[in-house]
Design a protein around this motif. Structure first.
Motif, short mmCIF file in Angstrom:
data_model
loop_
_atom_site.label_atom_id
_atom_site.label_comp_id
_atom_site.label_asym_id
_atom_site.label_seq_id
_atom_site.Cartn_x
_atom_site.Cartn_y
_atom_site.Cartn_z
N MET A 179 1.41 -1.22 0.05
CA MET A 179 0.10 -0.15 -0.08
C MET A 179 0.71 1.32 0.05
SD MET A 179 -3.51 -0.08 1.23
CE MET A 179 -4.39 1.58 1.44
N ARG A 180 1.64 1.49 0.50
CA ARG A 180 2.65 2.52 0.90
C ARG A 180 3.61 2.83 -0.75
NH1 ARG A 180 7.54 3.49 3.52
NH2 ARG A 180 8.02 1.54 3.84
N LEU A 181 3.85 1.58 -0.88
CA LEU A 181 4.61 1.66 -2.25
C LEU A 181 3.80 2.09 -3.41
CD1 LEU A 181 6.77 1.10 -3.64
CD2 LEU A 181 5.90 -1.40 -4.39
N ARG A 182 2.66 2.05 -3.55
CA ARG A 182 1.86 2.33 -4.50
C ARG A 182 1.39 3.65 -4.37
NH1 ARG A 182 -2.39 -2.81 -5.43
NH2 ARG A 182 -1.63 -4.46 -6.05
N LEU A 183 1.07 4.32 -3.53
CA LEU A 183 0.51 5.19 -2.37
C LEU A 183 1.48 6.25 -2.87
CD1 LEU A 183 -1.38 5.31 0.79
CD2 LEU A 183 -2.33 5.66 -1.63
N HIS A 184 2.91 6.10 -2.65
CA HIS A 184 3.53 6.40 -3.40
C HIS A 184 4.11 7.25 -4.26
CE1 HIS A 184 8.67 7.52 -2.62
NE2 HIS A 184 8.16 7.24 -4.18
N LEU A 185 3.69 5.78 -5.22
CA LEU A 185 3.39 5.94 -6.75
C LEU A 185 3.07 6.94 -7.32
CD1 LEU A 185 4.50 2.87 -7.53
CD2 LEU A 185 6.62 4.83 -7.72
N LEU A 186 1.96 7.50 -6.51
CA LEU A 186 1.19 8.10 -7.07
C LEU A 186 0.87 9.72 -6.57
CD1 LEU A 186 -2.58 6.14 -6.46
CD2 LEU A 186 -1.61 6.84 -8.24
N THR A 241 -11.31 7.72 9.25
CA THR A 241 -10.40 6.33 8.92
C THR A 241 -10.93 5.24 7.94
OG1 THR A 241 -10.19 6.32 11.27
CG2 THR A 241 -10.01 4.40 10.09
N LEU A 242 -10.42 5.18 7.08
CA LEU A 242 -10.80 4.73 5.89
C LEU A 242 -9.81 3.20 5.92
CD1 LEU A 242 -10.06 6.77 2.51
CD2 LEU A 242 -12.41 5.57 3.83
N ARG A 243 -10.44 2.12 5.84
CA ARG A 243 -9.84 0.27 6.25
C ARG A 243 -9.18 -0.09 5.36
NH1 ARG A 243 -8.97 -1.64 11.05
NH2 ARG A 243 -9.48 0.27 12.30
N PHE A 244 -8.92 -1.13 4.88
CA PHE A 244 -9.12 -2.04 2.97
C PHE A 244 -8.54 -3.23 3.99
CE2 PHE A 244 -8.18 2.88 1.63
CZ PHE A 244 -9.47 2.95 1.07
N ASP A 245 -8.48 -4.43 2.97
CA ASP A 245 -8.35 -5.30 4.05
C ASP A 245 -7.35 -6.01 2.24
OD1 ASP A 245 -10.06 -6.51 1.87
OD2 ASP A 245 -11.27 -7.15 2.67
N TYR A 246 -6.83 -7.16 2.83
CA TYR A 246 -5.68 -7.65 1.83
C TYR A 246 -6.66 -7.69 -0.27
CZ TYR A 246 -3.17 -11.31 -0.98
OH TYR A 246 -2.32 -11.48 -1.39
N ALA A 247 -7.91 -8.14 0.33
CA ALA A 247 -8.45 -8.73 -0.97
C ALA A 247 -8.97 -7.00 -2.13
CB ALA A 247 -9.79 -8.93 -1.09
N MET A 248 -9.19 -5.90 -1.59
CA MET A 248 -9.12 -5.39 -2.13
C MET A 248 -8.08 -4.35 -2.74
SD MET A 248 -12.10 -3.03 0.69
CE MET A 248 -12.10 -1.65 -0.57
N ILE A 249 -6.61 -4.66 -1.74
CA ILE A 249 -5.82 -3.71 -1.97
C ILE A 249 -5.15 -4.31 -3.15
CG2 ILE A 249 -3.55 -3.89 -1.35
CD1 ILE A 249 -4.57 -2.38 1.40
N ILE A 250 -5.13 -5.73 -3.33
CA ILE A 250 -4.91 -6.53 -4.39
C ILE A 250 -5.42 -6.90 -5.49
CG2 ILE A 250 -3.81 -9.10 -4.90
CD1 ILE A 250 -1.73 -7.32 -3.74
N HIS A 251 -7.04 -6.86 -5.26
CA HIS A 251 -7.83 -7.61 -6.39
C HIS A 251 -8.69 -5.92 -6.68
CE1 HIS A 251 -6.56 -10.85 -6.45
NE2 HIS A 251 -6.60 -11.61 -5.23
N ASP A 252 -8.50 -4.86 -6.00
CA ASP A 252 -9.47 -3.68 -6.44
C ASP A 252 -9.29 -2.41 -5.89
OD1 ASP A 252 -12.10 -2.81 -7.47
OD2 ASP A 252 -13.20 -3.86 -5.72
N TRP A 253 -7.73 -2.48 -6.38
CA TRP A 253 -6.69 -1.31 -6.50
C TRP A 253 -8.04 0.10 -6.85
CZ3 TRP A 253 -4.40 0.42 -3.34
CH2 TRP A 253 -2.98 1.74 -3.10
N ASP A 254 -8.54 0.08 -7.82
CA ASP A 254 -8.81 1.51 -8.10
C ASP A 254 -9.98 1.96 -7.12
OD1 ASP A 254 -7.27 0.94 -10.82
OD2 ASP A 254 -9.02 0.08 -12.04
N ALA A 255 -11.00 0.84 -6.57
CA ALA A 255 -11.28 1.48 -5.82
C ALA A 255 -10.83 2.00 -4.81
CB ALA A 255 -13.01 -0.10 -5.19
N VAL A 256 -9.93 0.98 -4.07
CA VAL A 256 -8.99 2.10 -3.15
C VAL A 256 -8.11 3.43 -3.45
CG1 VAL A 256 -7.06 1.55 -1.74
CG2 VAL A 256 -8.81 -0.50 -2.07
#
Ligand SMILES: [Zn+2]
Ligand SMILES: [Zn+2]
Length: 276
Positions: A184-191, A248-263
Motif C-alpha cells: 500500500m505504501r509503495l503504491r501510494l508513493h507512486l501516486l 478512517t478508511l480501512r482496506f483489506d488484502y483482497a481490496m488492495i490486491i484485487h480492487d485497487w482502483d476502488a481503494v
C-alpha cells in the motif's frame, strides 16, 4: 565422529558428499546412512536429511539452491505471491540437471551458490529481477522488520539491484507492520501521496498511515483483523479517531490486491472531504 545425518543437518539439511569428506564421513558411511533411511540420496553425490523441504530437494535435484518466493517463504519472509514451480539458483554458469517432472525456473546469477536454501539477501536480489518491484519491496521490508538482513546485507542488496531500482531500498522502512501495508505504501508513493507511517495517535493507538494529518488509512493484513475481538478493537479505534477529527478508511488484502482502483477512488474522495 558425528553421524552423517548430523553433518548434513550442520550443512543446512542438504549437502554434497564432497563437503562431508573433510569431517571424516566416507562414501561408505553415506551409503550405509541411505540404506538405514537416515539420509536421502537426491542424485549421485548429493544427500538430504528427511526433514529437508521438498522444494529445496527439487532445487538440488535440478543442480542448485532454491531461491525467489519459495526460498523467502521458507525463511519466513512475507511473499506477495508463490512461485508455481521451484526457482533454482545455479550460480553464474552452473549446470542444470535433467530430472523427471522438471518445471524449474533456472537463475544464472553471480555469487557463491551452495545447495540448499539461498540466503535471504540473495533470494531478495533475485526476486527483484524475477518477480518485480512490489514483490521485492514487500519481501525486503518483511525481512528487515524480522531482522533477517543487517546493514551490510542491505547495502549488498542495494548494490545488486540495477541503479534504476535502488530507490526501492531507499524508500523501505524497518517497521512495516505487514506485507500488505508495504504494498500500500509503495503504491501510494507512486501516486504521489505523501503518508506518515506507523503514527501513534494519543487515545487511538498506532495507525498504519496518516495523510495530511486528517485521514487515517489502515491496511488490514491477512489474519490480523478476523476475530470478533479484533473487530471490536478496530471499531473502538475508529470511534476514538472520529472524535479527534480524523476520518478512517480501512482496506483489506483482497481490496488492495484485487480492487485497487476502488481503494484509490475512496482515498482521493476522502482527501477531498478532509481538505474542504
Ligand atoms: Zn528441475
Ligand atoms: Zn525467480
Amino acid at each position: 565422529m558425528p553421524t552423517p545425518l548430523f553433518l548434513v543437518h550442520h550443512h543446512g539439511g542438504i549437502a554434497r558428499g564432497s563437503q562431508l569428506g573433510p569431517f571424516g564421513c566416507t562414501r561408505r558411511d553415506l551409503a550405509a546412512a541411505v540404506r538405514r533411511q537416515e539420509l536421502i540420496r537426491i542424485r549421485p553425490g548429493v544427500f538430504a536429511a528427511p526433514s529437508c523441504p521438498v522444494l529445496v530437494r527439487t532445487a538440488a535435484l535440478h543442480g542448485g539452491a532454491l531461491t525467489c518466493a519459495g526460498a523467502l517463504r521458507l525463511h519466513s519472509v512475507w511473499v506477495l505471491s508463490d512461485d508455481s514451480s521451484p526457482h533454482v539458483w545455479l550460480g553464474q554458469a552452473g549446470r542444470a540437471h535433467a530430472h523427471a517432472g522438471c518445471g524449474c525456473v533456472g537463475h544464472y546469477r553471480n555469487g557463491t551458490m551452495t545447495l540448499g536454501l539461498a540466503p535471504v539477501e540473495d533470494a531478495l536480489a533475485h526476486s527483484y529481477a524475477c518477480l518485480g518491484e512490489e514483490f521485492f519491496f514487500a519481501a525486503y521490508e518483511s525481512a528487515w522488520a524480522q531482522r533477517l538482513i543487517g546493514a551490510a546485507a542491505r547495502r549488498r542488496i542495494r548494490d545488486a539491484l540495477p541503479p534504476r531500482a535502488r530507490w526501492l531500498v531507499d524508500l523501505a522502512r524497518h517497521d512495516a507492520g505487514s506485507g500488505i501495508e508495504s504494498i500500500m505504501r509503495l503504491r501510494l508513493h507512486l501516486l504521489g501521496v505523501i503518508v506518515e507511517t506507523q503514527v501513534e495517535i494519543s487515545g487511538v493507538g498506532r495507525v498504519d498511515f496518516v495523510i495530511e494529518g486528517r485521514l487515517i488509512i489502515e491496511a488490514d493484513g491477512r489474519g490480523n483483523h478476523d476475530g470478533s475481538t479484533e473487530r471490536h478493537r478496530d471499531l473502538m479505534r475508529d470511534a476514538a479517531a472520529s472524535r479527534l477529527g480524523y476520518e478512517t478508511l480501512r482496506f483489506d488484502y483482497a481490496m488492495i490486491i484485487h480492487d485497487w482502483d476502488a481503494v484509490v477512488a475512496a482515498i482521493f474522495a476522502a482527501l477531498g472531504r478532509v481538505r474542504s
